[in-house]
Design an enzyme around this catalytic site. Sequence first.
Site, PDB file in Angstrom:
ATOM      1  N   LYS A   1       0.841  -1.203   0.000  1.00  0.00           N
ATOM      2  CA  LYS A   1       0.000   0.000   0.000  1.00  0.00           C
ATOM      3  C   LYS A   1       0.871   1.245   0.000  1.00  0.00           C
ATOM      4  CE  LYS A   1      -4.013  -1.823   2.493  1.00  0.00           C
ATOM      5  NZ  LYS A   1      -4.990  -1.560   1.425  1.00  0.00           N
TER       6      LYS A   1
ATOM      7  N   ARG B   1     -10.320 -11.490   1.582  1.00  0.00           N
ATOM      8  CA  ARG B   1     -11.154 -12.558   1.011  1.00  0.00           C
ATOM      9  C   ARG B   1     -10.444 -13.908   1.108  1.00  0.00           C
ATOM     10  NH1 ARG B   1     -11.421  -9.295  -4.518  1.00  0.00           N
ATOM     11  NH2 ARG B   1     -11.120  -7.610  -3.029  1.00  0.00           N
TER      12      ARG B   1
HETATM   13  N1  BES Z   1      -8.242  -3.729   4.124  1.00  0.00           N
HETATM   14  C1  BES Z   1      -8.352  -3.338   2.779  1.00  0.00           C
HETATM   15  C2  BES Z   1      -9.653  -2.589   2.495  1.00  0.00           C
HETATM   16  C3  BES Z   1      -9.735  -1.165   2.961  1.00  0.00           C
HETATM   17  C4  BES Z   1      -9.084  -0.167   2.263  1.00  0.00           C
HETATM   18  C5  BES Z   1     -10.491  -0.824   4.047  1.00  0.00           C
HETATM   19  C6  BES Z   1      -9.194   1.142   2.690  1.00  0.00           C
HETATM   20  C7  BES Z   1     -10.616   0.479   4.447  1.00  0.00           C
HETATM   21  C8  BES Z   1      -9.949   1.468   3.773  1.00  0.00           C
HETATM   22  C9  BES Z   1      -8.343  -4.550   1.864  1.00  0.00           C
HETATM   23  O1  BES Z   1      -7.571  -5.612   2.287  1.00  0.00           O
HETATM   24  C10 BES Z   1      -7.770  -4.103   0.557  1.00  0.00           C
HETATM   25  O2  BES Z   1      -6.646  -3.715   0.535  1.00  0.00           O
HETATM   26  N2  BES Z   1      -8.571  -4.158  -0.498  1.00  0.00           N
HETATM   27  C11 BES Z   1      -8.145  -3.730  -1.790  1.00  0.00           C
HETATM   28  C12 BES Z   1      -8.662  -4.711  -2.793  1.00  0.00           C
HETATM   29  C13 BES Z   1      -8.102  -4.515  -4.178  1.00  0.00           C
HETATM   30  C14 BES Z   1      -6.636  -4.848  -4.196  1.00  0.00           C
HETATM   31  C15 BES Z   1      -8.875  -5.377  -5.143  1.00  0.00           C
HETATM   32  C16 BES Z   1      -8.722  -2.342  -2.042  1.00  0.00           C
HETATM   33  O3  BES Z   1      -9.860  -2.095  -1.642  1.00  0.00           O
HETATM   34  O4  BES Z   1      -8.003  -1.514  -2.582  1.00  0.00           O
HETATM   35 MN    MN Z   2      -5.551  -5.412   1.699  1.00  0.00          MN
END
Ligand code: BES
Ligand code: MN
Length: 497
Positions: free
Chosen positions: A280, A354
Amino acid sequence: MRFETWSTSITTLGVDCLIVGVFEESELTAAARRIDQAAGGRLATLLGRGDFPGRAGETLLLTDLPGLAARRVLLTGLGARTAFQRRSWRKAVSAAVAALTRTGVKSAAFALERPDHEALDDYYYGRAVAELTVAGLYRVNDLKTGKKPKPAALARVLAEASSRTAAREVARGLAHGEALAQAAALQRDLGNLPGNICTPRYLAERARRLAREHRSLRVRVLDEPALRREKMGCLLAVAQGSSEPPRLIVLEYKGGKSGAAPVVLVGKGVTFDSGGISLKPAAEMDEMKYDMSGAAAVLAALSFAAEVKLPLHVVGIVGAVENMPDGKALKPGDIVTSSSGQTVEILNTDAEGRLVLCDALHYARRFKPAALIDMATLTGACVIALGHHHSAAIGNDEALVRELIEAGVRADDRAWPLPLTEEYAEQLKSNFADFANIGGRDGGAITAAAFLGKFTRGMRWAHLDIAGTAWQSGAHKGSTGRPTPLLADFLLRRAKV
Ligand code: BES
Ligand code: MN
Ligand code: ZN
């Protein structure tokens, strides 16, 4: 905290403080009029001078009014009478509690105007008073070493009841509201803890402690070798980049008829989500310590069930892992095998929630759930779709999704439906495995749910994406305790109490 009802005359009520509402129109509510008469017109004079505009969220503390047994009166703004509804009433209650925490008031009686019975009946009135009081006294687990603020003096809160039957309903609401808020506080404590303290092992230890505190709870923790025996290839794949070992936590509460099919709650417990190799960006990455909020809500719901002795069979399953980049970490392009036997091509290691949930959901199958509900801070796309006001509710059983949405409305912890038609699953197609772990940017909250749907076939299942609701950023940064109020309401209805 002691919660009670009151129904005597407001002028003779022997508490430290009476809490009275004022509308923006400055007209006196019924309770305020009685106080005003006893106090020789002092309230009418104050309002006539324009000294308290009655805006929702504002308060004014008055001391030593004549003619009252209570030593103080706290005015709290109710906003415009025409716009008066549950939301402004809740705001007025919360503002009053916040104001009281800054005083020496030990006992307070609510004498607020209420929304009509249709919008807020006696039971939900009592529940909201206790919920908002306990929530207002919540303080984050403080790791600052400076001088500690004094705990609030407030120890006794009285809610108005108009009759004997009303008092019974209000009292029932007060008891449930207190338990609910304590459960939400547990969720908030776990969410607010940093990732270096709240690890998968810490969550497991907290679940064990819950089982020690409530004899009606049974706990089972699966460690890494046990997870390998269960062939949980997806969950283990996320964990392999971290030096923190993963855990699967199973917490069971057996109320109700023996042999009854349980409600199974599954929580995403990613104690820190760096994104893994699909790292991230740095900004706000600290907030990924909240990525275990679904897991915390599951522990909170189980503690609520035990606390109010629900006649219901509830099983909680938490998949707890840390998602880190490392030489051993999962890589884009890797293919892993889930406990269901289905293979998954990893196209983004940041879509890890997931992967944790799919093995936890498959584990739920052995309990033959009457209803299966998972909670997860699953997608940023959900925050784009719904913002911070609604959780997303989505599943393969329309009635169950509706049940959750209705529970959220009653509990003032709302969720909104998203569609899960077959097209979305097509976005997960992979050339190399049964499917991929991402489905592109479009409809990201739904394709994430579609992924989970591949593991819940034949079970009545719903998913709550709480990415936008479980915590807030900014000056009041912290866990919100959502969706514990929604879940508690859902469980109460299921148990028919
Ligand atoms: N934990 C995150 C989701 C999230 C992001 C929650 C920002 C709250 C604020 C999750 O694991 C994630 O990173 N999801 C990705 C999925 C993508 C790579 C398909 C996302 O939402 O960017
Ligand atoms: Mn994630
Ligand atoms: Zn995550």
